[in-house]
Each structure stands twice: as C-alpha cells, then as structure tokens.
Enzyme design. Structure first.
Site, PDB file in Angstrom:
ATOM      1  CB  THR A 186      -1.095  -0.318   1.483  1.00 37.89           C
ATOM      2  OG1 THR A 186      -1.529  -1.429   1.342  1.00 37.89           O
ATOM      3  CG2 THR A 186      -1.813   0.922   1.288  1.00 37.89           C
ATOM      4  CB  VAL A 187       3.338   2.440   2.549  1.00 33.56           C
ATOM      5  CG1 VAL A 187       3.980   3.927   2.596  1.00 33.56           C
ATOM      6  CG2 VAL A 187       1.762   2.839   3.530  1.00 33.56           C
TER       7      VAL A 187
ATOM      8  CD  GLU B 244       6.371  13.503  10.214  1.00 34.74           C
ATOM      9  OE1 GLU B 244       7.963  14.553  10.517  1.00 34.74           O
ATOM     10  OE2 GLU B 244       5.946  13.299  11.382  1.00 34.74           O
TER      11      GLU B 244
ATOM     12  CB  VAL C 182       3.857   9.081  14.801  1.00 31.20           C
ATOM     13  CG1 VAL C 182       3.070   9.995  15.567  1.00 31.20           C
ATOM     14  CG2 VAL C 182       4.998   8.364  15.498  1.00 31.20           C
TER      15      VAL C 182
ATOM     16  CB  ILE D  11      -0.268  14.548  11.494  1.00 33.09           C
ATOM     17  CG1 ILE D  11      -1.571  14.185  10.587  1.00 33.09           C
ATOM     18  CG2 ILE D  11       0.359  15.929  11.813  1.00 33.09           C
ATOM     19  CD1 ILE D  11      -2.158  14.142  11.536  1.00 33.09           C
TER      20      ILE D  11
ATOM     21  CG  ASP E  40      -0.671   1.421  14.998  1.00 42.88           C
ATOM     22  OD1 ASP E  40       0.288   1.311  13.694  1.00 42.88           O
ATOM     23  OD2 ASP E  40      -1.207   2.596  14.656  1.00 42.88           O
TER      24      ASP E  40
ATOM     25  CE  LYS F  41       0.324   5.231  14.253  1.00 42.46           C
ATOM     26  NZ  LYS F  41      -0.894   4.890  12.979  1.00 42.46           N
TER      27      LYS F  41
ATOM     28  N   GLY G 221      -3.441   5.964   4.635  1.00 46.91           N
ATOM     29  CA  GLY G 221      -3.088   5.462   3.628  1.00 46.91           C
ATOM     30  C   GLY G 221      -2.033   5.335   3.046  1.00 46.91           C
TER      31      GLY G 221
HETATM   32  P1  NAP Z   1       1.652  -3.759   3.093  1.00 46.42           P
HETATM   33  O1  NAP Z   1       0.022  -3.417   2.138  1.00 46.42           O
HETATM   34  O2  NAP Z   1       1.031  -4.990   3.607  1.00 46.42           O
HETATM   35  O3  NAP Z   1       3.062  -3.736   2.321  1.00 46.42           O
HETATM   36  C1  NAP Z   1       4.366  -3.746   2.629  1.00 46.42           C
HETATM   37  C2  NAP Z   1       4.648  -4.809   1.844  1.00 46.42           C
HETATM   38  O4  NAP Z   1       6.718  -5.456   2.195  1.00 46.42           O
HETATM   39  C3  NAP Z   1       4.712  -5.450   0.641  1.00 46.42           C
HETATM   40  O5  NAP Z   1       5.393  -5.454  -1.125  1.00 46.42           O
HETATM   41  C4  NAP Z   1       5.261  -6.931   0.934  1.00 46.42           C
HETATM   42  O6  NAP Z   1       5.674  -7.903  -0.067  1.00 46.42           O
HETATM   43  C5  NAP Z   1       6.387  -6.490   1.402  1.00 46.42           C
HETATM   44  N1  NAP Z   1       7.108  -7.110   2.117  1.00 46.42           N
HETATM   45  C6  NAP Z   1       6.627  -7.668   4.009  1.00 46.42           C
HETATM   46  N2  NAP Z   1       7.632  -8.488   4.232  1.00 46.42           N
HETATM   47  C7  NAP Z   1       8.348  -8.899   3.432  1.00 46.42           C
HETATM   48  C8  NAP Z   1      10.089  -9.747   3.786  1.00 46.42           C
HETATM   49  N3  NAP Z   1      10.064 -10.321   5.329  1.00 46.42           N
HETATM   50  N4  NAP Z   1      10.128 -10.004   2.472  1.00 46.42           N
HETATM   51  C9  NAP Z   1      10.080  -9.352   1.378  1.00 46.42           C
HETATM   52  N5  NAP Z   1       8.886  -8.363   1.455  1.00 46.42           N
HETATM   53  C10 NAP Z   1       8.032  -8.501   2.467  1.00 46.42           C
HETATM   54  O7  NAP Z   1       1.752  -2.461   3.692  1.00 46.42           O
HETATM   55  P2  NAP Z   1       1.703  -1.724   4.059  1.00 46.42           P
HETATM   56  O8  NAP Z   1       0.417  -0.826   5.106  1.00 46.42           O
HETATM   57  O9  NAP Z   1       2.134  -0.978   2.582  1.00 46.42           O
HETATM   58  O10 NAP Z   1       2.875  -0.845   5.519  1.00 46.42           O
HETATM   59  C11 NAP Z   1       4.030  -0.660   5.587  1.00 46.42           C
HETATM   60  C12 NAP Z   1       4.527   0.015   6.343  1.00 46.42           C
HETATM   61  O11 NAP Z   1       3.871   1.626   7.319  1.00 46.42           O
HETATM   62  C13 NAP Z   1       4.073  -0.300   7.875  1.00 46.42           C
HETATM   63  O12 NAP Z   1       5.302  -1.137   9.083  1.00 46.42           O
HETATM   64  C14 NAP Z   1       2.800  -0.171   8.068  1.00 46.42           C
HETATM   65  O13 NAP Z   1       2.821   0.026  10.047  1.00 46.42           O
HETATM   66  C15 NAP Z   1       3.063   1.833   7.796  1.00 46.42           C
HETATM   67  N6  NAP Z   1       2.376   2.251   8.003  1.00 46.42           N
HETATM   68  C16 NAP Z   1       0.958   1.920   6.891  1.00 46.42           C
HETATM   69  C17 NAP Z   1       0.407   3.004   6.598  1.00 46.42           C
HETATM   70  C18 NAP Z   1      -0.756   2.280   6.496  1.00 46.42           C
HETATM   71  O14 NAP Z   1      -1.816   3.653   6.148  1.00 46.42           O
HETATM   72  N7  NAP Z   1      -0.954   1.538   4.956  1.00 46.42           N
HETATM   73  C19 NAP Z   1       0.237   4.067   7.125  1.00 46.42           C
HETATM   74  C20 NAP Z   1       1.241   4.466   8.325  1.00 46.42           C
HETATM   75  C21 NAP Z   1       2.773   3.553   8.429  1.00 46.42           C
HETATM   76  P3  NAP Z   1       4.283  -8.623  -1.069  1.00 46.42           P
HETATM   77  O15 NAP Z   1       3.693  -7.294  -1.801  1.00 46.42           O
HETATM   78  O16 NAP Z   1       5.220  -8.938  -2.251  1.00 46.42           O
HETATM   79  O17 NAP Z   1       3.403  -8.882   0.206  1.00 46.42           O
HETATM   80  N1  HSE Z   2      -2.603   1.026  10.513  1.00 41.94           N
HETATM   81  C1  HSE Z   2      -2.031   2.502  11.476  1.00 41.94           C
HETATM   82  C2  HSE Z   2      -3.427   3.443  11.208  1.00 41.94           C
HETATM   83  C3  HSE Z   2      -1.909   3.295   9.748  1.00 41.94           C
HETATM   84  O1  HSE Z   2      -4.664   2.687  11.363  1.00 41.94           O
HETATM   85  O2  HSE Z   2      -3.597   3.919  12.299  1.00 41.94           O
HETATM   86  C4  HSE Z   2      -1.176   4.319  10.460  1.00 41.94           C
HETATM   87  O3  HSE Z   2       0.045   3.928  11.024  1.00 41.94           O
END
Ligand code: NAP
Ligand code: HSE
Length: 435
Positions: free
Chosen positions: A15-16, A131, A134, A138, A202, A206, A303
């Site tokens: 996603t990110v 950044e 958390v 923001i 989570d 933060k 998001g």
């Molecule tokens: P996600 O959609 O599950 O994406 C994770 C990515 O990492 C995928 O591409 C996955 O590969 C890869 N991955 C995971 N474990 C791996 C491993 N052991 N070896 C190689 N590749 C690996 O997660 P996301 O929502 O983007 O979140 C990523 C980070 O951002 C997390 O730390 C989350 O807390 C943080 N974050 C997310 C949000 C949000 O709104 N989504 C907001 C703030 C922070 P595959 O695609 O092949 O499965």
């Molecule tokens: N899963 C987290 C949330 C993403 O819903 O706030 C942002 O870190």
C-alpha cells in the site's frame, strides 16, 4: 542549477511502497524544481514479485533479494515500508552500516528498536528518519523536533490510529464493528494483521515515539500500557452520545513534576473538545507546552498516498536542499496564471431587504436562476414596513453572484444594495471516511 540523480531503494512495495513510487514518478519535476534532485526507485524488495500492484513499477525493479538493495552502490536512500520488527530491524541495520540513509514508516520498529538503529545511523554518519511512522500525513515529528524545540512541551494528547477512529465513527453512524473493520482493511488503513490496530499496540508504539521526542527521553513500547477498542459496543457509543460525549481511542503522554506517564485507551471525549470532532481515518495530536499554550495538528492518519507523502518528505530532508537553493533561486518558482477574479466558486450568503409584496421573492429567485445560482437555504424575516431575505446559495462562480446581486440591487422592490459573504460549509476534502 544542475540536477543530481538520486537512486532510491524500497523495502516493501505494498500500500505505502507503491504509493511512494507513484508519488516520486508523478511529482519528479516538482521535487527536482524544489530540491535540485531527481529521485528514482531502482530496486524494491517484496515477497512475491508477480503479484498485482497498486502502481505497477517500471521494468524489473521488484526483487526478492535484500542483498540487491543493500549492495547496490548507487542507492543512496532506502524507504523501509515493509513493516514488522524482524527481519526488518536486521535489514535496516545492514543498510545503515552500508552507508545508506533510511526513512521508515514502521512505528513498531522505531518504538522497539530505536536505540540500536540510531546508534548504527550515528556511527555510519547517515540519517534514520521516521515521519510516516506516526500519524501518516501529519508532519508532527518535524514540528516537535524542529519547530517546538524550545517550547517545553508537557502534554501530548492524540488520536493516533486511523483504523480505530474509522471504526468508532462508522459505528456511531450505525455500522457494525466487523463491517467497519473490513472496510478499513479494504481501504488500506489497517495493518496487514489488524490486531495491533484494534488492541491499541499500534497507537502505543506511536505514543512511545511522540513521547520520546516531545520529552527528550527514550520511551519504548513496553513503557506504554495500552487497551484497544475490542470491548467497545454500540451501546457504549449511544450512551456517550446521549451524554454529549464521544468515544475515542486516546493516547496521552504527560510530564507530571518531572515524571512521565504515557498510555493508550478508549476515553470519553466531550463533544466540544477538538478531539471529538476527529472522524474517519483522520488523526489529531494536541501539543501543550509553555509558550505555545496549545497547538493541534490534524490530518490523515492512514492511507497509502497520505503516508507516502511523509516518506517522500523525509527523503527530501535527507537529500537536503542546501546548495540547491530551496525557495532562494529562480528555478524553484513556477509561473502560474492568475484565476480571473469572478471564476472562484463558493457557496454564498446574501441579505436582501425588499418590499413585502406578492412576487418579490419569485423575482429574486428568478434572477438567481438566470445566473445558474441554486438556492440551498432561505429565511424571510419581517420588518415593520418590508422584509429581509437571508439566502444561502450552493457553490457558484463569484462573478455570477456579483452580477446577480447587481441586478437584484437594481430591482425597484430592493430597499438597499444586498450584502453578500462567502460561506465555508464543507471541509473541502473527501475520503478517509468523512466528507
Ligand atoms: P503492505 O501493503 O502489507 O505492504 C508490505 C510490503 O512489504 C509488501 O510489498 C510485501 O511484499 C513486503 N514485505 C513484507 N514482509 C516482507 C519480507 N519479509 N520480505 C520481503 N518483502 C516483504 O503494508 P503497508 O500498509 O504498505 O505498510 C507498510 C508499513 O507502513 C508498515 O510498517 C505500516 O505500519 C506502515 N504504515 C502504513 C500505513 C497505511 O495506512 N497503510 C500508514 C502509516 C504507516 P508482497 O507485496 O510481495 O507481499
Ligand atoms: N494502521 C495504522 C492506522 C496506519 O490505522 O493508523 C498508520 O500507521
């Protein structure tokens, strides 16, 4: 100004990660104009390179080999957007030791492993920024560590998890817990395993990060007792509403006579309190301190694109703008045409004093309709010898509103030139569970 190419690596392309690549690709010119650097993703670590992606990467940048990212001498900065604590911590340590700057969106990594990661960054003379870990979009870390460095912050209060805030506000509007959680997952707000969202872990991570920076003292995840929203039922939300309160998952970090208390749990928030107004996947952080009194930062807390914007902002900070003249040299400025004065669209309020005669209201309405201005609300107040019409219109170009007002002023039934004011009614943003 000569542009410098910067090769970027990603750990994760979900996603990110895919949103980071999309932002860097679609905004490459803007970034180059502002910083003098052209950022390009050259390698991204994933588990399954054949999977469908939100933004399809160029060429063959997806890899299952961490070493390909670590050992690419051209990669100067890596965004860790894969999540988890292991093997992520080992990867980040190796990257830092290899002399690469790292920016991370991973709150659990920072809250659990900050001291060894920062030590490694320090020894290698590179930066570790976080950044996006958390409150997604923001820029609260930057505000705390740069803008408020002398503000003596003594309390941080916040809604720091988007998924749970989305669930609570959807439940207030009649959804079930299960449906709201499923929707938060579908929209990409929740962690890949949403347990840490709903059980408060989570938010606790933060708050550990925010407290560490606000109070300059290392706070780690085990220092933060937490409780989530799994026990909250619709009946709690209804009872709270009846008492003028709202249920929110609140993180607090307070300095009391030199002692620190950091915690996360559901709280009842007075409807008039700014945190009660935070809806959907939005977050807010209130910072209270000597001098600043109180500053509240509010914005998207989850998001893909929202989080990616902070990841990219960290990359821009890492590569720096020194010497490239951020806002100081001509190339950073865009030439923008000016919107003609009458073209800005806004809802508006009009006060029209008129004779109280048959057909006057219809003539005012006809004049507005002739200018394609639609009425949203209308009230008539009687005067001893006439009437006042209070009209609120839907959005219309200001030029058309001005023409309509001039025509209404010229009507023989009009008592005086009508007055008009723009109306601010919606937030001007959509998505994240609110309009
Ligand atoms: P996600 O959609 O599950 O994406 C994770 C990515 O990492 C995928 O591409 C996955 O590969 C890869 N991955 C995971 N474990 C791996 C491993 N052991 N070896 C190689 N590749 C690996 O997660 P996301 O929502 O983007 O979140 C990523 C980070 O951002 C997390 O730390 C989350 O807390 C943080 N974050 C997310 C949000 C949000 O709104 N989504 C907001 C703030 C922070 P595959 O695609 O092949 O499965
Ligand atoms: N899963 C987290 C949330 C993403 O819903 O706030 C942002 O870190």
């Amino acid at each position: 100004m000569a542009s410098v190419d910067v090769s970027v690596g990603l750990l994760g392309y979900g996603t990110v990660g895919s949103a980071v690549d999309r932002l860097l690709t679609e905004n490459a010119d803007d970034i180059e104009r502002a910083t003098g650097h052209r950022l390009r993703v050259v390698k991204a670590l994933v588990r399954d390179p054949l999977k469908d992606r939100g933004f399809q990467p160029d060429g063959e940048i997806l890899t299952r080999s961490f070493e390909e990212v670590r050992d690419d001498p051209d990669i100067a900065v890596v965004a860790e957007v894969m999540g988890g604590v292991q093997p992520t911590a080992d990867y980040v340590l190796e990257l830092l030791r290899a002399g690469k700057h790292v920016v991370s969106a991973n709150k659990q990594l920072v809250a659990q492993r900050a001291s060894d990661l920062f030590a490694a960054a320090s020894s290698a003379g590179v930066q570790l920024r976080f950044e996006a870990s958390v409150c997604a979009a923001i820029p609260v870390i930057k505000v705390l560590r740069e803008s408020l460095v002398v503000s003596n912050v003594h309390r941080v209060l916040g809604i720091v998890n988007g998924t749970t805030n989305y669930i609570l506000t959807e439940m207030e509007n009649g959804s079930s817990y299960a449906d709201a959680l499923a929707e938060a997952q579908r929209l990409g707000y929740a962690e890949s395993d949403p347990t840490e969202d709903v059980d408060g872990a989570d938010a606790a991570a933060k708050m550990a990060i925010l407290a560490s920076i606000a109070f300059g003292s290392r706070v780690t995840l085990p220092d933060v007792p937490f409780e989530g929203i799994t026990e909250i039922e619709t009946s709690h939300l209804r009872a709270a509403q009846e008492m003028g309160l709202a249920v929110r998952l609140i993180g607090s970090a307070t300095l009391v006579d030199g002692a620190l208390d950091v915690r996360v749990g559901p709280s009842l928030v007075d409807r008039h309190h700014p945190l009660a107004a935070i809806e959907g996947a939005f977050n807010a952080v209130m910072l209270q301190g000597d001098g600043i009194r109180e500053i509240t930062l509010e914005g998207p807390g989850a998001g893909g694109s929202e989080t990616a914007s902070s990841v990219v902002a960290d990359m821009v900070s890492v590569i720096g703008t020194t010497g490239t003249g951020f806002l100081q040299n001509d190339p950073c400025w865009r030439r923008l045409r000016r919107l003609p004065r009458g073209e800005l669209r806004t809802p508006a309020y009009m006060r029209v004093e008129v004779d109280d005669r048959a057909g006057v209201l219809a003539r005012v309405a006809e004049c507005l309709a002739a200018h394609e201005i639609s009425v949203a609300r209308l009230i008539q107040h009687q005067l001893p010898d006439g009437a006042v019409l209070h009209v609120v219109t839907h959005e219309a170009p200001t030029g058309k509103l001005e023409s309509a007002i001039a025509e209404i002023a010229a009507m023989e039934e009009a008592r005086a030139t009508p007055s008009a004011l723009p109306v601010i009614s919606d937030r001007g943003v959509a998505g994240l569970g609110r309009s």
